[in-house]
Design a protein around this motif. Structure first.
Motif, PDB file in Angstrom:
ATOM      1  N   VAL A  12       0.900  -6.997  -5.630  1.00 59.22           N
ATOM      2  CA  VAL A  12       1.598  -7.904  -4.737  1.00 59.22           C
ATOM      3  C   VAL A  12       0.577  -8.671  -3.910  1.00 59.22           C
ATOM      4  O   VAL A  12      -0.506  -8.154  -3.629  1.00 59.22           O
ATOM      5  N   GLN A  13       0.914  -9.880  -3.546  1.00 54.00           N
ATOM      6  CA  GLN A  13       0.024 -10.671  -2.714  1.00 54.00           C
ATOM      7  C   GLN A  13       0.133 -10.255  -1.253  1.00 54.00           C
ATOM      8  O   GLN A  13       1.176  -9.734  -0.812  1.00 54.00           O
ATOM      9  N   ALA A  14      -0.927 -10.477  -0.530  1.00 52.20           N
ATOM     10  CA  ALA A  14      -0.922 -10.190   0.903  1.00 52.20           C
ATOM     11  C   ALA A  14       0.228 -10.947   1.563  1.00 52.20           C
ATOM     12  O   ALA A  14       0.492 -12.113   1.244  1.00 52.20           O
ATOM     13  N   LEU A  86       2.445  -6.819   3.718  1.00 54.87           N
ATOM     14  CA  LEU A  86       1.375  -6.016   3.142  1.00 54.87           C
ATOM     15  C   LEU A  86       0.016  -6.665   3.320  1.00 54.87           C
ATOM     16  O   LEU A  86      -0.122  -7.900   3.299  1.00 54.87           O
ATOM     17  N   LYS A  87      -0.981  -5.810   3.488  1.00 58.37           N
ATOM     18  CA  LYS A  87      -2.365  -6.228   3.680  1.00 58.37           C
ATOM     19  C   LYS A  87      -3.221  -5.645   2.567  1.00 58.37           C
ATOM     20  O   LYS A  87      -2.871  -4.598   2.007  1.00 58.37           O
ATOM     21  N   PRO A  88      -4.350  -6.250   2.268  1.00 53.88           N
ATOM     22  CA  PRO A  88      -5.235  -5.675   1.250  1.00 53.88           C
ATOM     23  C   PRO A  88      -5.615  -4.229   1.548  1.00 53.88           C
ATOM     24  O   PRO A  88      -5.773  -3.431   0.614  1.00 53.88           O
ATOM     25  N   ASP A  90      -3.784  -1.978   2.539  1.00 55.04           N
ATOM     26  CA  ASP A  90      -2.710  -1.078   2.127  1.00 55.04           C
ATOM     27  C   ASP A  90      -2.852  -0.651   0.668  1.00 55.04           C
ATOM     28  O   ASP A  90      -2.087   0.196   0.194  1.00 55.04           O
ATOM     29  N   THR A  91      -3.802  -1.222  -0.031  1.00 53.92           N
ATOM     30  CA  THR A  91      -4.028  -0.864  -1.426  1.00 53.92           C
ATOM     31  C   THR A  91      -4.393   0.608  -1.547  1.00 53.92           C
ATOM     32  O   THR A  91      -5.327   1.080  -0.892  1.00 53.92           O
ATOM     33  N   THR A 119      -1.271  -2.300  -5.229  1.00 51.25           N
ATOM     34  CA  THR A 119      -2.448  -3.132  -5.065  1.00 51.25           C
ATOM     35  C   THR A 119      -2.048  -4.433  -4.377  1.00 51.25           C
ATOM     36  O   THR A 119      -1.149  -5.130  -4.856  1.00 51.25           O
ATOM     37  N   VAL A 120      -2.698  -4.706  -3.256  1.00 51.85           N
ATOM     38  CA  VAL A 120      -2.393  -5.905  -2.488  1.00 51.85           C
ATOM     39  C   VAL A 120      -3.571  -6.858  -2.611  1.00 51.85           C
ATOM     40  O   VAL A 120      -4.683  -6.534  -2.192  1.00 51.85           O
ATOM     41  N   SER A 122      -5.666 -10.396  -1.897  1.00 48.59           N
ATOM     42  CA  SER A 122      -5.844 -11.302  -0.751  1.00 48.59           C
ATOM     43  C   SER A 122      -5.742 -12.761  -1.176  1.00 48.59           C
ATOM     44  O   SER A 122      -5.693 -13.079  -2.340  1.00 48.59           O
TER      45      SER A 122
END
Length: 122
Positions: A12-14, A86-88, A90-91, A119-120, A122
């Protein structure tokens, strides 16, 4: 004994959202406190959120407060983790667990799933 199986992870994207599900089977699901944990590469596993068998109280790690929501549906033997903004960082591999304490922090969980990767980018 309780068996738990996570689902819902992915890429998913940030800024995006993902909902994880954890389906439990075996002993009576509604008897168990449930928790979500995560482990990032090179880091120790850490608690993310937890919920009492009755639905309250709940626990959230400071890093996810206001962004993640844990909930459960005892009729469906399922616990959820809604993850927003979500933030990177959080991966991680996210694990569902049953049978531990909720407060003051999640610990002593007995039954663990295999984990699902989130997986987030950026």
């Amino acid at each position: 004994q309780v068996q738990v199986v996570e689902s819902g992870g992915g890429l998913v994207q940030a800024g995006g959202s993902v909902r994880l599900s954890c389906a439990a089977s075996g002993r009576t699901f509604s008897d168990y406190n449930m928790g979500w944990f995560r482990q990032a590469p090179g880091k120790e596993r850490e608690p993310v959120a937890a919920i009492h068998w009755s639905g309250s109280p709940t626990y959230y790690a400071d890093s996810v407060k206001g962004r993640f929501t844990i909930s459960r549906d005892n009729a469906k033997n399922t616990v959820y983790l809604q993850m927003n903004s979500l933030k990177p960082e959080d991966t991680a591999v996210y694990y569902c667990a049953a049978g531990g304490y909720v407060l003051p922090f999640p610990r002593n969980y007995r039954y663990w799933g295999q984990g699902t990767q989130v997986t987030v980018s950026s």
